[in-house]
Design a protein around this motif. Structure first.
Motif, mmCIF file in Angstrom:
data_model
loop_
_atom_site.group_PDB
_atom_site.id
_atom_site.type_symbol
_atom_site.label_atom_id
_atom_site.label_comp_id
_atom_site.label_asym_id
_atom_site.label_seq_id
_atom_site.Cartn_x
_atom_site.Cartn_y
_atom_site.Cartn_z
ATOM 1 N N LEU A 1 39.963 56.074 46.309
ATOM 2 C CA LEU A 1 41.011 54.745 46.282
ATOM 3 C C LEU A 1 41.948 53.853 47.422
ATOM 4 O O LEU A 1 41.698 52.551 47.083
ATOM 5 N N GLU A 2 42.517 55.531 47.849
ATOM 6 C CA GLU A 2 42.755 54.080 49.689
ATOM 7 C C GLU A 2 42.108 54.265 50.396
ATOM 8 O O GLU A 2 42.198 52.035 50.626
ATOM 9 N N VAL A 3 40.822 53.854 50.037
ATOM 10 C CA VAL A 3 40.108 53.829 51.373
ATOM 11 C C VAL A 3 39.367 52.204 50.892
ATOM 12 O O VAL A 3 38.970 51.348 51.419
ATOM 13 N N GLY B 1 47.945 47.387 41.096
ATOM 14 C CA GLY B 1 48.784 46.673 40.594
ATOM 15 C C GLY B 1 49.229 47.359 39.506
ATOM 16 O O GLY B 1 49.433 47.338 37.788
ATOM 17 N N VAL B 2 47.708 48.353 39.199
ATOM 18 C CA VAL B 2 47.893 48.993 38.162
ATOM 19 C C VAL B 2 47.796 50.686 38.491
ATOM 20 O O VAL B 2 47.554 50.883 39.697
ATOM 21 N N LYS B 3 48.546 51.328 37.592
ATOM 22 C CA LYS B 3 48.148 52.890 37.807
ATOM 23 C C LYS B 3 46.679 53.034 38.000
ATOM 24 O O LYS B 3 46.184 53.350 37.504
ATOM 25 N N PRO B 4 46.587 54.089 38.940
ATOM 26 C CA PRO B 4 45.305 55.109 39.020
ATOM 27 C C PRO B 4 44.464 55.844 37.614
ATOM 28 O O PRO B 4 45.396 56.485 37.653
ATOM 29 N N THR B 5 43.499 55.268 37.598
ATOM 30 C CA THR B 5 43.275 55.535 36.139
ATOM 31 C C THR B 5 41.485 56.610 36.433
ATOM 32 O O THR B 5 40.770 56.318 36.933
ATOM 33 N N VAL B 6 41.437 57.586 35.028
ATOM 34 C CA VAL B 6 39.842 57.914 35.397
ATOM 35 C C VAL B 6 40.080 57.654 34.004
ATOM 36 O O VAL B 6 40.645 58.386 32.058
ATOM 37 N N GLY B 7 38.614 57.463 33.409
ATOM 38 C CA GLY B 7 38.082 57.364 32.228
ATOM 39 C C GLY B 7 37.397 58.434 31.333
ATOM 40 O O GLY B 7 36.661 59.162 32.180
ATOM 41 N N MET B 8 38.208 58.759 30.281
ATOM 42 C CA MET B 8 37.303 60.111 29.654
ATOM 43 C C MET B 8 37.175 59.581 28.103
ATOM 44 O O MET B 8 36.842 58.944 27.365
ATOM 45 N N ILE B 9 35.319 59.725 28.582
ATOM 46 C CA ILE B 9 34.556 59.148 27.578
ATOM 47 C C ILE B 9 34.434 60.349 26.670
ATOM 48 O O ILE B 9 33.720 62.292 27.137
ATOM 49 N N CYS B 10 34.984 60.805 25.639
ATOM 50 C CA CYS B 10 35.200 61.491 24.765
ATOM 51 C C CYS B 10 33.897 62.110 23.489
ATOM 52 O O CYS B 10 33.779 60.660 22.860
ATOM 53 N N LEU B 11 33.347 62.444 23.902
ATOM 54 C CA LEU B 11 32.152 62.966 23.098
ATOM 55 C C LEU B 11 32.663 63.993 21.322
ATOM 56 O O LEU B 11 33.611 64.514 21.841
ATOM 57 N N ALA C 1 49.089 65.966 37.564
ATOM 58 C CA ALA C 1 49.256 66.645 38.654
ATOM 59 C C ALA C 1 49.180 65.646 40.020
ATOM 60 O O ALA C 1 50.993 65.766 40.377
ATOM 61 N N GLY C 2 48.818 64.601 39.535
ATOM 62 C CA GLY C 2 48.546 63.939 40.663
ATOM 63 C C GLY C 2 48.743 62.387 40.221
ATOM 64 O O GLY C 2 48.604 61.623 41.434
ATOM 65 N N GLY C 3 49.503 62.004 39.764
ATOM 66 C CA GLY C 3 50.146 60.469 39.554
ATOM 67 C C GLY C 3 49.196 59.963 38.630
ATOM 68 O O GLY C 3 49.297 58.976 38.628
ATOM 69 N N LEU C 4 47.634 60.566 38.405
ATOM 70 C CA LEU C 4 46.801 59.613 37.813
ATOM 71 C C LEU C 4 46.670 59.472 36.267
ATOM 72 O O LEU C 4 47.694 60.592 35.704
ATOM 73 N N LYS C 5 46.231 57.958 35.574
ATOM 74 C CA LYS C 5 45.890 58.392 34.526
ATOM 75 C C LYS C 5 45.401 58.095 33.313
ATOM 76 O O LYS C 5 44.098 58.339 34.463
ATOM 77 N N ALA C 6 44.868 59.099 32.599
ATOM 78 C CA ALA C 6 43.536 59.805 31.704
ATOM 79 C C ALA C 6 43.736 58.652 30.912
ATOM 80 O O ALA C 6 44.559 58.488 30.055
ATOM 81 N N THR C 7 42.599 57.825 30.646
ATOM 82 C CA THR C 7 42.209 56.856 29.632
ATOM 83 C C THR C 7 41.692 56.566 28.436
ATOM 84 O O THR C 7 39.972 57.455 29.161
ATOM 85 N N TYR D 1 52.660 54.490 45.588
ATOM 86 C CA TYR D 1 51.858 53.596 46.769
ATOM 87 C C TYR D 1 50.180 52.955 45.786
ATOM 88 O O TYR D 1 50.927 51.482 46.222
ATOM 89 N N LEU D 2 49.446 53.451 45.574
ATOM 90 C CA LEU D 2 48.760 52.606 45.107
ATOM 91 C C LEU D 2 48.258 51.892 44.003
ATOM 92 O O LEU D 2 48.053 50.833 44.248
ATOM 93 N N GLU D 3 49.690 52.330 42.839
ATOM 94 C CA GLU D 3 49.824 51.859 42.212
ATOM 95 C C GLU D 3 50.147 50.567 42.799
ATOM 96 O O GLU D 3 49.691 49.506 41.687
#
Length: 632
Positions: free
Chosen positions: A622-624, A495-505, A524-530, A489-491
């Protein structure tokens, strides 16, 4: 040739339990073997190893003693289980067509959902059933329409005169209906008792008294609770029908038990075996003929364990459950289609039926007599379940019996407590649901089926209902399915998939393990890891955030990387991007956790984290945010 003979004659030295334990504890690196013990939802402690010391006396053959090994001496070789797939249909004509086709494709029992439409005078039941009711047994839970359906069969017999050929079961379980409905109708129950007495005279070879544990199973009950409830219901019907004038032997002969089969393979096998033991104990108490007290079982694969997402995994689940049911020794079996939750198709119905046929013809289970018999583990588990279920049955009876514990909502709360434990294990991913809370496919698009409007079973009953809590019809996957639905629904809104950025150390080897963990966690919750490229400096981290703007970021790396560059990067990023929210993959040592929190970490995400709560929080925020943007 000599070397081959040497290999053939070679034997392994006997190893004592003490030697095994010593070797096992060496591989456990300091932990004891006892640390491998697990406790089930039935409060049964499972050991890592079962030996002949766990052996207890059991019947020498099926069909003897307590019937744990089955009710027939030669098992399925002489009394094969019935393939009782419940046929879906929209019209009487479609059902008629499916009945004709299904028997040619391996169906061996008449099974379908009884609806009011089938009982209309315009529907010719004789023409619909054809010759099938003379050739195959029924396997029908008619629920509140049992009386009407049996009356229609009587009317049909007046034309055909083949009532003695009607066999199998057309049953109904008023108490289970009460539990589903959330109300007890004395009027409905009295009418049911009259109908059972009447049908005994009209249908000599038909079972009509059903004990259906599916509502309790789907509410989240443990195997022990299911059996305790089943026995209590059985006793309640015995008492009431005996008062109505039926002979005890007749009542026992008219009974059939229906169990849903869950995903814990050995537990479900033991559950079915223990059920027969318990019912044999009841029949002994009532003093009926040993042959009359045999428990007949109809089984169905569980809906509680099934998922809407990644539905093809349900094929594996139903296969496992069907296998357990057959090994457990049932008389009827229905395998639910893998897409039953979103609407079965001819293909999925065919696959479901063929699952049973494969077990019969290719796995040869119809040729094996009690394959679980004598297994130290299965026999011990059977005994444990039987004793605990008997104790739960005694608790129900001590509180006034099955109806009284429902009226007091005691039983509902007992079942809810077990469900909460199961749900908690799913939320923290201690209990895996493949394709849902682990190994979720983010590219999947599923049409979520709208819940059906609940129709009261007692709409035509004049007597007022005694209200109580209903036992909800649940599935373990539902909470995560709701998250996936919200993410979609949020996507659509963002207009984009809900995303969490991965800062890879650090390098790939240094961050890959936790990066993979986080990808699975978020999916598991439909969130994309970039994920970023390897981050070795503050500048590269800052560049990643500017190029991949999102509200949420997570630091991934080894504990060493966190100390070397992670803390410094986090502090700087939180100062420059105060509105961003940062997570840390892993759990630092306790004395260092406050330091990370003060630097800006909202939460540590690790293997013991509550996945559901974490993802719910992110999606809600994100919804709020979206609502606030819309208002602005």
């Amino acid at each position: 040739m000599r070397s081959l003979e040497k290999i053939k004659n070679q034997s392994f030295p006997l190893v004592s339990a003490h030697e095994w334990k010593t070797k096992a504890e060496q591989s456990l690196k300091g932990k004891t073997v006892e640390s491998l013990q697990t406790t089930t939802y039935e409060n049964i402690i499972l050991k890592p190893l079962y030996t002949h010391h766990d052996e207890r006396p059991i019947p020498d053959y099926p069909g003897g003693s307590d019937f744990r090994r089955g009710i027939y001496p030669l098992g399925y070789t002489t009394n094969d289980w019935k393939v009782a797939q419940q046929l879906s249909y929209q019209t009487a004509e479609e059902l008629q067509q499916k009945l004709k086709q299904s028997f040619d494709k391996g169906q061996t029992a008449i099974s379908f959902k009884v609806t009011k439409g089938l009982l209309d005078r315009d529907t010719n039941l004789v023409r619909l059933l054809g010759e099938s009711y003379c050739q195959y047994p029924f396997a029908i839970n008619a629920k509140n329409l049992q009386t009407a359906f049996l009356a229609e069969l009587e009317r049909m017999d007046a034309q055909e005169g083949a009532i003695d050929k009607i066999s199998g079961y057309i049953g109904s379980d008023p108490v289970a209906i009460f539990a589903e409905e959330g109300g007890i109708s004395e009027g409905f129950f009295k009418e049911w008792v009259k109908n059972i007495v009447h049908s005994n005279e009209k249908f000599p070879n038909l079972r009509t008294i059903l004990i259906d544990t599916a509502p309790y199973h789907n509410g989240g009950a443990s195997a022990v609770q299911e059996l305790g409830i089943a026995i209590s219901e059985g006793v309640y019907y015995l008492e009431n029908l005996q008062e109505a004038g039926l002979d005890l032997d007749v009542i026992f002969e008219k009974m059939i038990f229906q169990f849903s089969i869950g995903g814990n393979f050995f537990m479900e096998i033991a559950k079915l075996r223990a059920a027969r033991m318990l019912w044999n104990r009841i029949s002994s108490v009532y003093g009926v003929n040993n042959d009359k007290g045999k428990m007949h079982i109809s089984a169905e694969t569980s809906s509680f364990t099934k998922t809407i997402n990644d539905p093809h995994v349900n094929l594996l689940r139903t296969g496992n459950e069907a296998f357990a049911a057959v090994v457990g020794g049932i008389q009827y079996l229905c395998v639910r289609p893998f897409d039953d939750l979103t609407g079965a198709t001819p293909f999925s119905e065919r696959i479901a039926r063929n699952t049973q046929l494969l077990l019969k013809e290719e796995a040869h289970l119809k040729k094996v007599i009690d394959p679980a018999g004598g297994s130290w583990y299965v026999e011990e588990l059977t005994n444990d379940i039987a004793e605990k279920a008997w104790g739960f049955f005694q608790k129900i009876e001590a509180n006034g019996g099955i109806l009284e514990v429902l009226k007091a909502n005691w039983l509902q709360h007992e079942i809810a407590a077990v469900y909460e434990k199961k749900n908690q294990d799913v939320q923290i991913r201690k209990k895996s649901i493949v394709g849902t809370n682990v190994y979720a496919n983010l590219d999947e698009r599923v049409t979520h089926k709208k819940p059906q409007t609940k129709i009261s079973y007692f709409s035509n009953v004049e007597n007022s209902l005694t209200k109580m809590e209903a036992i909800p019809d649940r599935r373990l996957a539902e909470p995560f399915e709701e998250l996936r639905s919200k993410a979609i629904y949020l996507e659509e809104k963002l207009g984009v998939k809900p995303t969490v950025g991965m800062i890879c150390l650090g390098g790939l080897k240094q961050h890959k393990a936790r990066l993979d963990f986080m990808k699975g966690f978020l999916a598991a919750g439909g969130l994309k890891a970039t994920d970023s490229k390897p981050i070795l400096s503050l500048e590269s981290a800052r560049k990643f955030i500017l190029e991949h703007p999102t509200k949420y970021y997570c630091l991934c790396g080894t504990n060493e990387q966190y100390e070397i560059i992670g803390y410094e990067i986090l502090t700087a990023l939180k100062t420059e991007f105060p509105e961003r929210i940062f997570y840390l993959a892993g759990l630092p040592e306790k004395e260092k956790q406050n330091q990370w929190v003060e630097a800006g970490i909202k939460q540590f995400i690790h293997v013991k984290s509550n996945c559901y709560e974490t993802l719910t929080s992110i999606l809600k925020e994100l919804e709020v945010s979206k609502v606030e943007e819309t208002k602005a």
